[in-house]
Structure formats: C-alpha cells, structure tokens
Design a protein around this motif. Structure first.
Motif, PDB file in Angstrom:
ATOM      1  N   GLY A  93       0.806  -1.214   0.000  1.00 15.65           N
ATOM      2  CA  GLY A  93       0.000   0.000   0.000  1.00 15.65           C
ATOM      3  C   GLY A  93       0.837   1.261   0.000  1.00 15.65           C
ATOM      4  N   ARG A  94       1.919   1.232   0.779  1.00 14.96           N
ATOM      5  CA  ARG A  94       2.805   2.399   0.831  1.00 14.96           C
ATOM      6  C   ARG A  94       3.482   2.646  -0.521  1.00 14.96           C
ATOM      7  NH1 ARG A  94       4.691   4.737   5.553  1.00 14.96           N
ATOM      8  NH2 ARG A  94       6.723   5.102   4.577  1.00 14.96           N
ATOM      9  N   ARG A 114      -3.034   3.728  -4.456  1.00 11.22           N
ATOM     10  CA  ARG A 114      -3.640   4.858  -5.156  1.00 11.22           C
ATOM     11  C   ARG A 114      -5.132   4.960  -4.846  1.00 11.22           C
ATOM     12  NH1 ARG A 114       0.950   5.325  -5.489  1.00 11.22           N
ATOM     13  NH2 ARG A 114       2.297   5.802  -7.284  1.00 11.22           N
ATOM     14  N   ARG A 115      -5.807   3.827  -4.945  1.00 14.45           N
ATOM     15  CA  ARG A 115      -7.264   3.827  -4.748  1.00 14.45           C
ATOM     16  C   ARG A 115      -7.606   3.424  -3.317  1.00 14.45           C
ATOM     17  NH1 ARG A 115      -9.454   0.178  -9.520  1.00 14.45           N
ATOM     18  NH2 ARG A 115      -7.576  -0.991  -8.994  1.00 14.45           N
ATOM     19  N   LYS A 116      -8.294   4.304  -2.616  1.00 16.08           N
ATOM     20  CA  LYS A 116      -8.641   4.067  -1.223  1.00 16.08           C
ATOM     21  C   LYS A 116      -9.672   2.949  -1.111  1.00 16.08           C
ATOM     22  CE  LYS A 116      -5.980   7.271   0.420  1.00 16.08           C
ATOM     23  NZ  LYS A 116      -4.770   6.911   1.199  1.00 16.08           N
ATOM     24  N   LEU A 117      -9.484   2.095  -0.117  1.00 11.17           N
ATOM     25  CA  LEU A 117     -10.386   0.968   0.099  1.00 11.17           C
ATOM     26  C   LEU A 117     -11.634   1.398   0.867  1.00 11.17           C
ATOM     27  CD1 LEU A 117     -10.984  -2.101   0.053  1.00 11.17           C
ATOM     28  CD2 LEU A 117      -9.646  -2.292   2.157  1.00 11.17           C
ATOM     29  N   ALA A 118     -11.447   2.036   1.998  1.00 14.09           N
ATOM     30  CA  ALA A 118     -12.565   2.467   2.841  1.00 14.09           C
ATOM     31  C   ALA A 118     -12.162   3.753   3.552  1.00 14.09           C
ATOM     32  CB  ALA A 118     -12.931   1.377   3.848  1.00 14.09           C
ATOM     33  N   PRO A 119     -12.141   4.877   2.833  1.00 15.60           N
ATOM     34  CA  PRO A 119     -11.605   6.124   3.392  1.00 15.60           C
ATOM     35  C   PRO A 119     -12.314   6.626   4.640  1.00 15.60           C
ATOM     36  CG  PRO A 119     -12.740   6.503   1.299  1.00 15.60           C
ATOM     37  CD  PRO A 119     -12.576   5.039   1.438  1.00 15.60           C
ATOM     38  N   GLY A 164      -5.889   4.885   5.495  1.00 13.67           N
ATOM     39  CA  GLY A 164      -4.591   4.414   5.027  1.00 13.67           C
ATOM     40  C   GLY A 164      -4.655   3.170   4.167  1.00 13.67           C
ATOM     41  N   LYS A 165      -5.787   2.485   4.141  1.00 16.93           N
ATOM     42  CA  LYS A 165      -5.879   1.230   3.389  1.00 16.93           C
ATOM     43  C   LYS A 165      -6.237   1.501   1.928  1.00 16.93           C
ATOM     44  CE  LYS A 165      -7.096  -1.699   7.295  1.00 16.93           C
ATOM     45  NZ  LYS A 165      -5.732  -2.228   7.381  1.00 16.93           N
ATOM     46  N   SER A 166      -5.641   0.718   1.037  1.00 24.19           N
ATOM     47  CA  SER A 166      -5.897   0.870  -0.392  1.00 24.19           C
ATOM     48  C   SER A 166      -6.170  -0.491  -1.013  1.00 24.19           C
ATOM     49  CB  SER A 166      -4.689   1.521  -1.080  1.00 24.19           C
ATOM     50  OG  SER A 166      -3.566   0.643  -1.039  1.00 24.19           O
ATOM     51  N   TRP A 167      -6.789  -0.467  -2.202  1.00 26.31           N
ATOM     52  CA  TRP A 167      -7.020  -1.711  -2.935  1.00 26.31           C
ATOM     53  C   TRP A 167      -5.706  -2.364  -3.328  1.00 26.31           C
ATOM     54  CZ3 TRP A 167     -11.187  -4.496  -2.998  1.00 26.31           C
ATOM     55  CH2 TRP A 167     -12.427  -3.898  -2.781  1.00 26.31           C
TER      56      TRP A 167
END
Length: 278
Positions: free
Chosen positions: A156-157, A161-166, A171-174
């Motif tokens: 993710g770091r 690019r695409r947020k999972l559950a903003p 901080g989490k992304s697909w």
C-alpha cells in the motif's frame, strides 16, 4: 514507543510460545481464554458500556468459552458452526462496512454487544480447534493474517492509489489488499515447499487445503481468507471510529488493545476451520 512495542511483543511471545509448544491443550486454551475475555471487555467499552458492564461482557465471553471447554463441546465443534460464522462475517461484515461508522451507533446496543460476544466466542473455539490440529496448522493460520497485513502495508505504501474504505481506515488501499494476497500466496508456496523437507510441526493449513480441496480451491480459499482478514480489521476500525477511539484499550503498551491485535483473526480462524473441515 518502539521500545514499548518490542518489550510488549517479547513478553507476549514468552507467554505464548510455551503454551503453543505444550503437548497439553490446556495451557494454550487458558491463556487464549484470558485474552478473549479482555477483548470482550474492550468491545463493551467501545460500544457504550460503563466500567462494570464492560467487565461483565468480558466475563460473559470467558464463561461461554469456559463452559464449552468444560462440557467437551469445544473439542468437537460441528463444521456447521464454522460455516455459519463465516457466512455471518461475509454478509454482516459487508453490510456493516457498507453502512459505515455513522450507522454503527444506530444499531441497537444489545445487538452490537451480542455480535461481539458471538464473534469472540466462536473465534476462541476456532483457535482451540486449530491448536488441536497441530502446531503447524495453528501457526500457518495465524501467519496468513500476519503475512497479509505486512504485505498490504508495504504494498500500500509503495503502490497505493485507490482508497479501500476512506471513511473507516484512510490508510488502506485496494493495491494494499492485492499485495496482501500476493504475500499470502508466497507464504503458502514457501511453507509447503519447506514441509517437504521438514514437517516436524505437522501439516499446515495450506497442505490441508491442498489435500482436501485441490489446487484451485486452495487458491480461492486463500483469496477468501485474505478478504476476511481485511473485513475483520475494518469492522474493528469502524467500531473504534464510531466511538472516537484510536485504540481498543491500552492493555498492550505500544500496541493498543487485544482487539487491535486479533481483529483480523476473528473471521479468519472460523473460515480456516470451515474450509478444512473433513
């Protein structure tokens, strides 16, 4: 903070490893029972209970698990329990995450507390059942969550690019989720390769899935377990965000609370037992 984290981790390992390595199931069952009771206390606090009520919920969780152990039911849980728990996590977790943190406090408090009691009790039963299957089995089940989390963090770091559950966990992304799946795939491949050379710890979740379900369902199962680990993490994060809390408690200096450490395991452990049920 780093020193606190290291000291806490060393203390936990010093307690956990002898219990895991013991031939008897009792030391591990007792230690994990204490931890799941503490998690019940944390869940009560996050969902609006006062000090006495939160303690009562922790005791209720511990008593439920203890009764299952005392009657022998914990040693022979029907497979339908694992499948129902997994279905509950998929459906209920999906609905909760779709509604988001603003909707969580509007769910009746009794329902939230009962859900916590059930998910913690079933997770303890699955943890105990996994320990019965052998050291390799329970360690590999835990490592699925740890590998997914570590790979998701670094992936993710680097690629996020695409947020999972903003609204729940910004901080989490697909890309992190997919990285976690790749990490678990590599873990499974490496573990099964190592088992061919050194299998003293007993069969792993990976070899059990391969033997019982075949290669295709092994891959599908690991993807599903990675997805459930994310759901468990997000559900706890949602409850904390709704309560305005950063951590579930301060029981583990430098790490937060027990729930912060086991959230992803809560749905994964019953699912592991369901997928490998004979």
């Amino acid at each position: 903070m780093l020193l606190q984290r290291v000291i806490t981790a060393l203390v936990l390992m010093a307690l956990l490893m002898p219990a895991l390595l013991a031939d008897s199931l009792l030391p591990f069952a007792a230690l994990s029972l204490l931890m799941v009771g503490a998690a019940g206390w944390e869940w009560g606090r996050l969902n609006g209970l006062g000090a006495a009520g939160a303690v009562a919920l922790g005791i209720a969780v511990a008593l439920t698990c203890g009764a299952a152990w005392w009657t022998g039911w914990a040693l022979a849980v029907p497979a339908i329990v694992w499948w129902l728990a997994s279905a509950g996590w998929v459906i209920g977790g999906g609905l909760a995450l779709r509604a988001g943190p603003p909707a969580w406090p509007h769910l009746p408090q009794v329902a939230r507390l009962v859900l916590g009691w059930l998910m913690l009790s079933v997770a303890w039963l699955a943890l105990t059942a996994a320990k019965q299957r052998g050291l390799g089995f329970i360690l590999s089940a835990m490592c699925i969550v740890w590998a997914a989390d570590i790979a998701a963090y670094f992936g993710g770091r680097a690629l996020g690019r695409r947020k999972l559950a903003p609204s729940i966990s910004p901080g989490k992304s697909w890309e992190g989720v997919w990285s976690g799946m790749v990490g678990v795939g590599l873990l499974a491949w490496g573990w099964m390769a190592a088992e061919k050379v050194w299998s003293v710890a007993g069969p792993s979740v990976f070899s059990a899935l391969l033997a019982q379900r075949g290669l295709v369902l092994l891959v599908v199962g690991l993807i599903a377990l990675c997805g459930l680990s994310v759901v468990g993490d997000l559900v706890e994060s949602m409850a904390k965000r709704a309560a305005g809390a950063k951590d579930s408690s301060r029981l583990l200096p430098g790490h937060g609370g027990v729930l912060d450490r086991i959230d992803a395991l809560l749905p994964v452990l019953p699912a592991v037992m369901a997928l490998t049920a004979v």
